[in-house]
Design an enzyme around this catalytic site. Structure first.
Site, PDB file in Angstrom:
ATOM      1  N   HIS A 165       6.677   4.638  19.297  1.00 31.71           N
ATOM      2  CA  HIS A 165       7.817   4.144  20.174  1.00 31.71           C
ATOM      3  C   HIS A 165       8.642   5.277  20.684  1.00 31.71           C
ATOM      4  O   HIS A 165       9.817   4.736  21.524  1.00 31.71           O
ATOM      5  CB  HIS A 165       8.531   2.745  19.757  1.00 31.71           C
ATOM      6  CG  HIS A 165       7.673   1.525  19.890  1.00 31.71           C
ATOM      7  ND1 HIS A 165       7.797   0.960  21.217  1.00 31.71           N
ATOM      8  CD2 HIS A 165       7.001   0.946  19.285  1.00 31.71           C
ATOM      9  CE1 HIS A 165       7.158  -0.304  21.049  1.00 31.71           C
ATOM     10  NE2 HIS A 165       6.538  -0.270  19.864  1.00 31.71           N
ATOM     11  N   LYS A 203      21.565  -2.663  28.166  1.00 33.62           N
ATOM     12  CA  LYS A 203      20.437  -2.153  27.026  1.00 33.62           C
ATOM     13  C   LYS A 203      21.338  -1.541  25.844  1.00 33.62           C
ATOM     14  O   LYS A 203      22.616  -1.660  25.896  1.00 33.62           O
ATOM     15  CB  LYS A 203      19.638  -0.952  27.575  1.00 33.62           C
ATOM     16  CG  LYS A 203      20.661   0.035  28.329  1.00 33.62           C
ATOM     17  CD  LYS A 203      20.024   1.146  28.977  1.00 33.62           C
ATOM     18  CE  LYS A 203      19.210   0.727  30.496  1.00 33.62           C
ATOM     19  NZ  LYS A 203      17.655   0.854  30.044  1.00 33.62           N
ATOM     20  N   ARG A 204      20.744  -1.362  24.624  1.00 34.59           N
ATOM     21  CA  ARG A 204      21.575  -0.782  23.647  1.00 34.59           C
ATOM     22  C   ARG A 204      22.101   0.365  23.952  1.00 34.59           C
ATOM     23  O   ARG A 204      21.870   1.063  24.834  1.00 34.59           O
ATOM     24  CB  ARG A 204      20.226  -0.419  22.530  1.00 34.59           C
ATOM     25  CG  ARG A 204      19.366  -1.432  21.891  1.00 34.59           C
ATOM     26  CD  ARG A 204      20.076  -2.018  20.875  1.00 34.59           C
ATOM     27  NE  ARG A 204      20.569  -1.165  19.905  1.00 34.59           N
ATOM     28  CZ  ARG A 204      20.765  -1.722  18.692  1.00 34.59           C
ATOM     29  NH1 ARG A 204      20.872  -2.707  18.252  1.00 34.59           N
ATOM     30  NH2 ARG A 204      21.478  -0.509  17.782  1.00 34.59           N
ATOM     31  N   LYS A 263      20.714   7.058  26.369  1.00 32.78           N
ATOM     32  CA  LYS A 263      20.572   6.140  27.635  1.00 32.78           C
ATOM     33  C   LYS A 263      21.461   6.412  28.760  1.00 32.78           C
ATOM     34  O   LYS A 263      21.530   6.123  29.654  1.00 32.78           O
ATOM     35  CB  LYS A 263      20.531   4.608  27.079  1.00 32.78           C
ATOM     36  CG  LYS A 263      19.134   4.250  26.482  1.00 32.78           C
ATOM     37  CD  LYS A 263      19.539   2.622  25.719  1.00 32.78           C
ATOM     38  CE  LYS A 263      18.130   2.392  25.157  1.00 32.78           C
ATOM     39  NZ  LYS A 263      16.950   1.761  25.960  1.00 32.78           N
ATOM     40  N   THR A 322      11.773  -1.586  29.180  1.00 31.67           N
ATOM     41  CA  THR A 322      11.313  -2.790  30.022  1.00 31.67           C
ATOM     42  C   THR A 322      12.424  -3.593  30.651  1.00 31.67           C
ATOM     43  O   THR A 322      12.068  -4.268  31.488  1.00 31.67           O
ATOM     44  CB  THR A 322      10.720  -3.952  28.788  1.00 31.67           C
ATOM     45  OG1 THR A 322      11.633  -3.918  27.577  1.00 31.67           O
ATOM     46  CG2 THR A 322       9.331  -3.121  28.090  1.00 31.67           C
ATOM     47  N   LYS A 348      12.043  -5.699  34.106  1.00 30.42           N
ATOM     48  CA  LYS A 348      12.763  -7.068  34.240  1.00 30.42           C
ATOM     49  C   LYS A 348      13.567  -7.137  35.594  1.00 30.42           C
ATOM     50  O   LYS A 348      13.706  -8.089  36.270  1.00 30.42           O
ATOM     51  CB  LYS A 348      13.753  -7.525  33.247  1.00 30.42           C
ATOM     52  CG  LYS A 348      12.978  -7.781  32.050  1.00 30.42           C
ATOM     53  CD  LYS A 348      13.854  -7.863  30.535  1.00 30.42           C
ATOM     54  CE  LYS A 348      13.304  -7.285  29.403  1.00 30.42           C
ATOM     55  NZ  LYS A 348      14.233  -7.146  28.281  1.00 30.42           N
TER      56      LYS A 348
END
Ligand SMILES: *Cc1c(COP(=O)(O)O)cnc(C)c1O
Length: 799
Positions: free
Chosen positions: A349, A540-541, A546, A648, A652
């Site tokens: 991952h 998101k985290r 990110k 992911t 969504k």
């Protein structure tokens, strides 16, 4: 008026199972009574599923994951059983609103983020595809922390999801296993080796049924809880050592108390390794026990069991299976190794070096002395094979070894998982290619047939049908209901993008969802949002790769521009952020504070009223995600290229009709291929360019050449957004000038230009609506049903 049979059943359950009178029942009692009533139906199907698999001698899939971010279950079970309107009506007869009790169901937060949610989507798809499967994990009593925002700062609180009990779960007191730690390895006469652990506790199974679409199949999520053998040591207690008498029980409870709250930094904690071994050992013991009971011959294990390791957290399961085969089932080492490899698959991952799990060798050896011996034996075999392979030199041998000898010696869990599996998969096409070139380059040269790609997916039941009933009904109206059984049929929606009346109805659904989210945000935070503004979301985290900070920098630059040029035709925007930061990850927590500081300043500035708002929504979890996804217009997927394995959240959002602004990273690339280049906004360096740039990168020069960025940085650094503590962000942004590890400076201009491109598109509602519809139409491929079919065909070999 006569009561319907279902209403009567619910009342009966309330009375006889919960012990409450109808008139005295609290909402939680009604929730429990509803779940328990529904459960009877589920149990019948569950037993039928198990019986059928047993009778057919079917191969089973075992999904081992330290995280299952399952969220609420009632809505999902009702929808998948097709009983929602029936239950809604029955409750209405009793004066209870289904939506109200659904909303108080606790969100089972047994995961950090994407990895745990993937495990939950996979469980649902496995049941929907009628594949016999078990999920194995830990029943954390508190799970992931609950996030509160105090004065803009993240505060971590324990999540008490079990406070009202858990009507979904079944304790299996008979399915209990000894899990040992420490002690020594003794050799018996005849060369047999035996591990004598110094301590041990009992793993007990707690099962939750997982209902597939149309109730086709019910599988088991088996989570382990821990208890001491002797709940109390009476000898110690009677000697006056009251606390010491309970030490065993306390140790057991500590083990399953919390999910170590990090998704990409090694825990570095003994407790975490203990958790990993605890659940891996119990799961492998359970799998071997079941196999022996049904089939009686351990050598046929790979024909009847496929064990998938979700990341390296359960990698010690490879050594545990070897231990059981060699020490308990008298299988020769080489044969045991063939059995193990044929049974395991491993999903990687992350490529971030700091996120690759490894354990200090002394710690590993002290806790798991027998496993350490087996790791050495596996390593000897592996390195011998490597030596005999042409083109593998000393440097490659060092990289392949299960033991990292650079500095303090460590056991490399990714290498153990790779060596012990017949399949190693990445989770998006780019990620899989990068795996071959980076972390696993040498192992890949040694075993070129093992790495394969399985692009992640999401279950369309939860992430479309259940969270967005308005859009689901509209789609069914437009193309018929077949897409509910086969998400690929969403492609039939594409021609309707050109139909103005369909576009209008689509826009009305989106607007209603935005109104609902705005109502929720007003109730939770007091902030009012205009549902006609563009809802721009990054949820998101919180992690530097990110790049929430890139988004915030652009927000500040936009704020400056709007104030300087109020006469221009600005697109009203709402910037929504949500996400948790790992408690020990200082920069991530500071980014949360910065988002809140920026929000306070911008939301209070009359100069941008009606044009720009910023909101940070606390405690991002599955239930909050289910509210946000249907209401988003723009999906921020802006990670540094090469760093997001898949994503992911991106799926969504696009499935719910948001346009993506993103880098060519993870699954964004495949989303672009499927929704069409014109229906996504791409910017920034590619993964190759990032790798190239890394060798010769001077962020200071880039910043100096970009006045908008330079001004945003200096405003933040000088305390414009933190007048109470002007130096708060000096370090965070100052660092970017010299060590911009995530290439914010390199991508800023391209990102800002992409945002203005988004504005241009938004000003053309017909064009925007058509693009949004084409996103929905193109997203069917990202159903986790498709992903699971690929795993089943290529890795697990189950029909
Ligand atoms: C989907 C999901 C994630 C993963 O989001 P990414 O954007 O892919 O990182 C994390 N948390 C929750 C609650 C989710 O539902």
């Amino acid at each position: 008026m006569t009561q319907s049979p279902l209403a009567a059943q619910i009342v009966d359950t309330l009375k006889h199972r919960i012990g409450k009178d109808e008139r005295a029942a609290h909402p939680h009692d009604w929730l429990a009574a509803t779940i328990l009533t529904l459960r009877n139906d589920i149990i019948d199907r569950w037993m039928e599923s198990t019986r059928a698999a047993h009778a057919a001698g079917a191969k089973r899939v075992y999904y081992l994951s330290l995280e299952f971010l399952i969220g609420r279950l009632l809505r999902d079970a009702l929808a998948n059983l097709g009983r929602d309107s029936e239950v809604r009506d029955a409750l209405e007869e009793l004066g209870i609103e289904l939506a109200a009790i659904e909303a108080i169901e606790p969100d089972a937060a047994l995961g950090n983020g994407g990895l745990g949610r993937l495990a939950a989507c996979f469980m649902e798809s496995l049941a929907s595809l009628d594949l016999p499967a078990y999920g194995y994990g830990i029943r954390y009593v508190n799970g992931m922390f609950r996030q509160r925002i105090d004065d803009g700062w993240q505060v971590e609180l324990p999540e008490t999801w079990l406070a009202h009990g858990n009507p979904w779960e079944f304790e299996r007191r008979e399915s209990a296993y000894l899990v040992g730690f420490g002690g020594e390895v003794v050799s018996e006469d005849g060369g047999r080796v035996h591990w004598k652990p110094a301590e041990g506790l009992e793993a007990m199974a707690v099962d939750t049924p997982v209902v597939g679409w149309r109730g086709r199949r019910v599988n088991t999520l088996r989570l382990w809880t821990a208890r001491a053998f002797d709940p109390i040591r009476l000898d110690r207690f009677n000697a006056g050592d009251h606390q010491g008498a309970l030490a065993g029980q306390v140790a057991a409870e500590t083990l399953v108390r919390v999910l170590y709250p990090a998704d990409s930094t090694p825990a570095g904690q003994e407790l975490r390794l203990r958790q990993e071994y605890f659940f891996s050992s119990a799961s492998i013991q359970d799998i071997v026990r079941r196999h022996m009971q049904y089939f009686g011959d351990i050598t046929t294990l790979p024909e009847k069991a496929a064990i998938q390791l979700n990341d390296t957290h359960p990698a010690v399961a490879v050594a545990e299976l070897m231990r059981l085969l060699v020490d308990h089932h008298d299988v020769a080492f080489d044969e045991a190794w063939d059995i193990a490899r044929a049974t395991f698959g491993y999903t990687n991952h992350t490529l971030l070096p700091e996120a690759l799990e490894s354990w200090p060798l002394p710690l590993f050896e002290r806790l798991l002395p027998r496993h350490m011996q087996l790791v050495y034996a596996i390593n000897a075999k592996l390195l011998k094979e490597a030596r005999e392979t042409p083109g593998i030199d000393d440097r490659a041998i060092t990289a392949i070894s299960l033991i990292d000898e650079g500095g303090e010696r460590r056991v490399r869990m990714a290498n153990l998982a790779f060596a012990g599996a017949h399949s190693i998969n990445g989770v998006a096409a780019l990620h899989t290619e990068l795996m071959k070139k980076t972390v696993f380059a040498d192992l890949h040269r040694l075993y070129p047939d093992r790495i394969n790609n399985k692009t992640n997916g999401i279950t369309p039941r939860r992430w479309l049908h259940e969270c967005n009933p308005g859009l689901t009904a509209l789609i069914a109206d437009g193309i018929g209901p077949a897409f509910k059984d086969d998400a690929a049929k969403l492609s039939r929606l594409a021609p309707l993008a050109d139909d103005p009346s369909f576009r209008e109805r689509f826009a009305a659904v989106k607007r209603a969802n935005k109104v609902a989210l705005a109502d929720h945000i007003r109730a939770e935070t007091g902030l009012s949002l205009d549902p006609d503004a563009l809802f721009d979301v990054q949820v998101k985290r919180i992690h530097e790769y990110k790049r929430q900070l890139l988004n915030l920098l652009e927000t500040v630059a936009l704020y400056d521009q709007i104030r300087s040029h109020p006469e221009r035709d600005w697109v009203p925007r709402v910037k929504l952020f949500a996400g948790k930061a790992a408690p020990s990850y200082w920069n991530a927590k500071l980014i949360i504070k910065l988002a809140n500081d920026i929000a306070r300043r911008i939301n209070g500035d009359p100069a941008v009223q009606g044009l720009l708002k910023v909101a940070f929504l606390p405690n991002y979890n599955v239930s909050l995600a289910e509210r946000i996804m249907p209401a988003a217009d723009l999906s921020e997927q802006i990670s540094t290229a090469g760093m997001e394995a898949s994503g992911t959240g991106n799926m969504k959002l696009a499935l719910n009709g948001a346009l993506t602004i993103g880098t060519l990273d993870g699954a964004n690339i495949e989303i672009k291929d499927r929704v069409g280049d014109e229906n996504i906004v791409i910017f920034g360096l590619t993964a190759d360019q990032v790798a190239e740039r890394a060798r010769n990168y001077h962020p200071r020069e880039m910043i100096e050449r970009c006045p908008a960025l330079a001004q945003a940085l200096s405003a933040i650094a000088s305390g414009v957004f933190s007048p109470d503590d002007p130096g708060r962000y000096a370090g965070l942004v100052g660092e970017l000038y010299d060590h911009d590890r995530f290439f914010l400076a390199a991508d800023f201009e391209s990102y800002a230009a992409a945002q203005r491109e988004v504005d241009r598109r938004w000003r053309d509602p017909a064009g925007w609506g058509a693009a949004a519809i084409r996103n929905v139409a193109g997203m069917g491929w990202f159903s986790s049903d498709r992903t699971i079919r690929e795993y089943a065909r290529d890795i697990w070999h189950v029909a």
